[in-house]
Design a protein around this motif. Structure first.
Motif, PDB file in Angstrom:
ATOM      1  N   ARG A   1       8.531  50.308  21.373  1.00 25.63           N
ATOM      2  CA  ARG A   1       9.741  51.295  20.904  1.00 25.63           C
ATOM      3  C   ARG A   1      11.049  50.769  20.639  1.00 25.63           C
ATOM      4  NH1 ARG A   1      11.794  55.179  23.725  1.00 25.63           N
ATOM      5  NH2 ARG A   1      12.033  56.440  21.822  1.00 25.63           N
ATOM      6  N   LEU A   2      11.229  49.348  21.242  1.00 23.14           N
ATOM      7  CA  LEU A   2      12.591  48.609  20.883  1.00 23.14           C
ATOM      8  C   LEU A   2      13.602  48.998  22.027  1.00 23.14           C
ATOM      9  CD1 LEU A   2      10.887  47.650  18.442  1.00 23.14           C
ATOM     10  CD2 LEU A   2      13.063  47.752  17.207  1.00 23.14           C
ATOM     11  N   GLU A   3      13.134  49.619  23.140  1.00 19.33           N
ATOM     12  CA  GLU A   3      14.101  49.863  24.070  1.00 19.33           C
ATOM     13  C   GLU A   3      14.520  48.476  24.714  1.00 19.33           C
ATOM     14  OE1 GLU A   3      12.182  52.547  26.973  1.00 19.33           O
ATOM     15  OE2 GLU A   3      11.586  53.978  25.684  1.00 19.33           O
TER      16      GLU A   3
ATOM     17  N   GLY B   1      15.055  42.012  20.664  1.00 17.73           N
ATOM     18  CA  GLY B   1      15.738  40.505  20.534  1.00 17.73           C
ATOM     19  C   GLY B   1      14.992  39.597  21.417  1.00 17.73           C
ATOM     20  N   ALA B   2      14.794  38.521  20.715  1.00 18.67           N
ATOM     21  CA  ALA B   2      13.884  37.451  21.143  1.00 18.67           C
ATOM     22  C   ALA B   2      14.060  36.963  22.566  1.00 18.67           C
ATOM     23  CB  ALA B   2      14.124  36.119  20.071  1.00 18.67           C
ATOM     24  N   PRO B   3      15.217  36.637  22.910  1.00 18.20           N
ATOM     25  CA  PRO B   3      15.368  36.130  24.240  1.00 18.20           C
ATOM     26  C   PRO B   3      15.271  37.225  25.471  1.00 18.20           C
ATOM     27  CG  PRO B   3      17.178  35.258  22.742  1.00 18.20           C
ATOM     28  CD  PRO B   3      16.439  36.140  22.136  1.00 18.20           C
ATOM     29  N   ALA B   4      15.760  38.422  24.886  1.00 16.23           N
ATOM     30  CA  ALA B   4      15.398  39.348  26.072  1.00 16.23           C
ATOM     31  C   ALA B   4      13.865  39.842  26.071  1.00 16.23           C
ATOM     32  CB  ALA B   4      16.063  40.683  25.568  1.00 16.23           C
TER      33      ALA B   4
ATOM     34  N   HIS C   1      23.938  39.534  11.029  1.00 13.29           N
ATOM     35  CA  HIS C   1      22.801  40.478  10.649  1.00 13.29           C
ATOM     36  C   HIS C   1      21.842  41.035  11.818  1.00 13.29           C
ATOM     37  CE1 HIS C   1      20.001  42.543   7.728  1.00 13.29           C
ATOM     38  NE2 HIS C   1      19.094  42.279   8.051  1.00 13.29           N
ATOM     39  N   CYS C   2      21.543  42.282  11.911  1.00 11.66           N
ATOM     40  CA  CYS C   2      20.860  42.628  13.312  1.00 11.66           C
ATOM     41  C   CYS C   2      21.497  42.453  14.523  1.00 11.66           C
ATOM     42  CB  CYS C   2      19.414  41.932  13.228  1.00 11.66           C
ATOM     43  SG  CYS C   2      18.234  42.632  14.458  1.00 11.66           S
ATOM     44  N   ASN C   3      20.915  42.374  15.555  1.00 11.62           N
ATOM     45  CA  ASN C   3      21.791  42.075  16.636  1.00 11.62           C
ATOM     46  C   ASN C   3      21.337  40.852  17.466  1.00 11.62           C
ATOM     47  OD1 ASN C   3      21.566  42.789  20.058  1.00 11.62           O
ATOM     48  ND2 ASN C   3      23.448  43.157  19.098  1.00 11.62           N
ATOM     49  N   ALA C   4      21.923  39.734  17.531  1.00 10.99           N
ATOM     50  CA  ALA C   4      21.671  38.752  18.268  1.00 10.99           C
ATOM     51  C   ALA C   4      22.731  38.414  19.405  1.00 10.99           C
ATOM     52  CB  ALA C   4      21.273  37.444  17.277  1.00 10.99           C
ATOM     53  N   GLY C   5      22.821  39.505  20.112  1.00 13.42           N
ATOM     54  CA  GLY C   5      23.948  39.506  21.073  1.00 13.42           C
ATOM     55  C   GLY C   5      23.560  39.392  22.221  1.00 13.42           C
TER      56      GLY C   5
ATOM     57  N   ALA D   1      20.409  41.247  23.019  1.00 14.83           N
ATOM     58  CA  ALA D   1      19.298  40.530  22.599  1.00 14.83           C
ATOM     59  C   ALA D   1      18.729  39.719  23.512  1.00 14.83           C
ATOM     60  CB  ALA D   1      19.205  40.246  21.360  1.00 14.83           C
ATOM     61  N   CYS D   2      19.639  39.311  24.786  1.00 10.66           N
ATOM     62  CA  CYS D   2      19.554  38.165  25.714  1.00 10.66           C
ATOM     63  C   CYS D   2      19.696  38.923  27.267  1.00 10.66           C
ATOM     64  CB  CYS D   2      20.398  37.179  25.313  1.00 10.66           C
ATOM     65  SG  CYS D   2      20.248  36.480  23.593  1.00 10.66           S
ATOM     66  N   ARG D   3      19.876  38.049  28.115  1.00  9.36           N
ATOM     67  CA  ARG D   3      20.443  38.500  29.315  1.00  9.36           C
ATOM     68  C   ARG D   3      21.656  38.931  29.047  1.00  9.36           C
ATOM     69  NH1 ARG D   3      21.696  35.601  34.871  1.00  9.36           N
ATOM     70  NH2 ARG D   3      20.433  36.471  36.314  1.00  9.36           N
TER      71      ARG D   3
ATOM     72  N   GLY E   1      24.724  36.205  24.170  1.00 10.01           N
ATOM     73  CA  GLY E   1      24.057  36.187  22.965  1.00 10.01           C
ATOM     74  C   GLY E   1      23.889  34.880  22.296  1.00 10.01           C
ATOM     75  N   THR E   2      23.247  35.042  21.320  1.00  6.54           N
ATOM     76  CA  THR E   2      23.065  33.782  20.276  1.00  6.54           C
ATOM     77  C   THR E   2      23.918  33.661  19.252  1.00  6.54           C
ATOM     78  OG1 THR E   2      21.094  34.427  19.312  1.00  6.54           O
ATOM     79  CG2 THR E   2      20.694  33.522  21.169  1.00  6.54           C
ATOM     80  N   ALA E   3      23.682  34.530  18.303  1.00  2.00           N
ATOM     81  CA  ALA E   3      24.618  34.575  17.064  1.00  2.00           C
ATOM     82  C   ALA E   3      25.861  35.098  17.640  1.00  2.00           C
ATOM     83  CB  ALA E   3      24.001  35.214  16.019  1.00  2.00           C
TER      84      ALA E   3
ATOM     85  N   PHE F   1      12.150  32.672  11.251  1.00  3.48           N
ATOM     86  CA  PHE F   1      11.661  34.124  11.090  1.00  3.48           C
ATOM     87  C   PHE F   1      12.981  34.967  11.752  1.00  3.48           C
ATOM     88  CE2 PHE F   1       7.774  32.110  10.205  1.00  3.48           C
ATOM     89  CZ  PHE F   1       7.246  33.082   9.467  1.00  3.48           C
ATOM     90  N   ASN F   2      13.387  35.875  11.108  1.00  2.00           N
ATOM     91  CA  ASN F   2      14.594  36.807  11.689  1.00  2.00           C
ATOM     92  C   ASN F   2      14.284  38.320  11.028  1.00  2.00           C
ATOM     93  OD1 ASN F   2      16.691  36.986  13.669  1.00  2.00           O
ATOM     94  ND2 ASN F   2      18.075  37.201  11.913  1.00  2.00           N
ATOM     95  N   LYS F   3      15.023  38.966  11.558  1.00  2.16           N
ATOM     96  CA  LYS F   3      15.079  40.291  11.005  1.00  2.16           C
ATOM     97  C   LYS F   3      14.970  40.633   9.575  1.00  2.16           C
ATOM     98  CE  LYS F   3      14.825  43.526  12.914  1.00  2.16           C
ATOM     99  NZ  LYS F   3      13.399  44.194  13.441  1.00  2.16           N
TER     100      LYS F   3
HETATM  101  O1  MRU Z   1      13.124  44.210  15.973  1.00  2.00           O
HETATM  102  P1  MRU Z   1      14.324  43.341  16.814  1.00  2.00           P
HETATM  103  O2  MRU Z   1      15.366  44.091  17.252  1.00  2.00           O
HETATM  104  O3  MRU Z   1      13.592  42.821  18.001  1.00  2.00           O
HETATM  105  O4  MRU Z   1      14.715  42.092  15.956  1.00  2.00           O
HETATM  106  C1  MRU Z   1      15.552  41.169  16.600  1.00  2.00           C
HETATM  107  C2  MRU Z   1      16.149  40.130  15.661  1.00  2.00           C
HETATM  108  O5  MRU Z   1      15.563  39.903  14.550  1.00  2.00           O
HETATM  109  C3  MRU Z   1      17.126  39.294  16.172  1.00  2.00           C
HETATM  110  O6  MRU Z   1      17.896  38.999  15.137  1.00  2.00           O
HETATM  111  C4  MRU Z   1      16.486  38.372  16.951  1.00  2.00           C
HETATM  112  O7  MRU Z   1      15.801  38.474  17.869  1.00  2.00           O
HETATM  113  C5  MRU Z   1      17.627  37.116  17.444  1.00  2.00           C
HETATM  114  S1  MRU Z   1      17.812  37.633  19.217  1.00  2.00           S
HETATM  115  C6  MRU Z   1      19.139  36.945  19.776  1.00  2.00           C
END
Ligand code: MRU
Length: 349
Positions: A44-46, A49-52, A156-160, A163-165, A168-170, A245-247
């Motif tokens: 559900r995307l609760e 973000g890749a690192p999270a 673009h999207c959230n790489a903050g 998305a991590c602990r 953020g990355t971006a 690969f990204n959003k």
């Molecule tokens: O579908 P999501 O919201 O998990 O997609 C996230 C992204 O595409 C982020 O840009 C990506 O995970 C980078 S997170 C630091």
């Protein structure tokens, strides 16, 4: 101490995370005590973000381990392995999820008793989370050197932090540039259809007092043409030997940036690299049609329309000016600079 997006609750042996589907309206922390709930939360995307997702995968294995009632070591590992397989299937494109799961499974497999395996799994999951913070801060330090003293950055999207602990990355590169005294303004793309840009990036940057302006995804190229964007920085969900690969929507920003001579940067930890694979080997997640046909109860498209809802796209490396990692800034030719990633992976394993 920063607020963590996801963390292990040692006292209650469970995972605590910020439910990102509720933001920006509600900021709530959820408690997850079983694997089925975690799998649902990831789908559900609760948690996203890749690192999270890497941390969620690692903590998911730890959760399955500590909650297991098995006393027989082989049956215990079978059970925990099934939990890992369930989690791995929830989001196929973001490689960090599988990376986090495998890292904890591999380490726990060294145990000679169930109790030892449980302790190792929890310790390793916490190590994955702690390292993520260090990685983001180190990566941010390298990335900020790419920023002019005064600039407007499109993301673009959230790489903050979400998305991590944390950090953020971006957005970590942006935070580091601001911390270094640079005057950075951010243009955040809304990131249809789930609006991670408007809901999450804008929320976390505003909370930190960063100058952020929201735009529809479709206006990015026009702003580049008007000279309103100095550079683009995005995160990544998987980096193969030929593509990032990204959003979904990232590729169109890369094409537009290239056309306008604007630097296009990717910020991602080494754990996001999957250099044994190429673009064609990767499964791109397709999500439910309702994300496009509805907004809540409101219908946005006629009944029966065909829908194509890829969650990610792939940007070929020739459109990427640099990839910022915790081991430094990688530049073309990537066949050369990717060797550093391979060497780093070898020294860690
Ligand atoms: O579908 P999501 O919201 O998990 O997609 C996230 C992204 O595409 C982020 O840009 C990506 O995970 C980078 S997170 C630091």
């Amino acid at each position: 101490m920063p607020e963590y997006t996801i963390e292990w609750d040692a006292e209650n042996e469970c995972i605590i995370y910020i439910d990102q589907t509720l933001l920006p309206g509600r900021h709530e922390r959820m408690r997850c005590t079983n694997i089925d709930d975690l799998a649902r939360a990831i789908r559900r995307l609760e948690v996203r973000g890749a690192p999270a997702l890497g941390i969620a995968g690692a903590m998911g294995v730890a959760l399955a381990a500590v909650r297991s009632r098995e006393q027989d070591l082989k049956r215990f590992f079978d059970e925990v392995g099934r939990a890992g397989a369930l989690l791995r299937g929830t989001r196929p494109t973001a490689v960090n999820l599988a990376w986090g799961i495998d890292r904890v499974l591999r380490k726990a497999a060294l145990a000679t008793s169930v109790d030892e395996a449980k302790a190792i799994a929890v310790a390793e999951a916490n190590a994955v989370a702690e390292e993520d913070e260090l990685t983001c801060r180190r990566l941010g330090g390298f990335g900020e050197e790419l920023f002019p003293a005064r600039c407007t950055v499109l993301t673009h999207c959230n790489a903050g932090a979400l998305a991590c602990r944390c950090w953020g990355t971006a957005l970590g590169t942006i935070r580091s540039a601001i911390a270094a005294g640079k005057d950075v303004r951010v243009i955040a793309c809304e990131t249809r259809p789930l609006n991670q840009g408007s809901r999450l990036t804008c929320w976390e940057l505003l909370r930190d007092g960063v100058d952020v302006t929201l735009i529809p995804d479709s206006s990015a190229a026009y702003l580049m043409r008007k000279g309103m964007i100095d550079l683009v920085v995005v995160g990544a969900d998987r980096i193969t030997n030929d593509a990032v690969f990204n959003k979904i929507g990232t590729y169109m920003h890369a094409v537009a940036a290239h056309h306008h001579g604007i630097p296009f940067y990717v910020a991602a930890p080494v754990s996001t690299f999957d250099l044994a694979r190429k673009e064609a080997d990767v499964v791109v997640e397709e999500r439910d049609r309702s994300e496009l046909t509805h907004c809540g109860e409101q219908r946005l498209a006629p009944d029966g329309v065909g829908v194509l809802n890829y969650a990610f796209d792939a940007t070929p490396l020739d459109l990427v000016d640099a990839i910022v990692t915790e081991i430094g800034v990688l530049r073309p030719p990537y066949t050369e600079s990717f060797r550093l990633v391979g060497m780093d992976e070898e020294t860690r394993s």
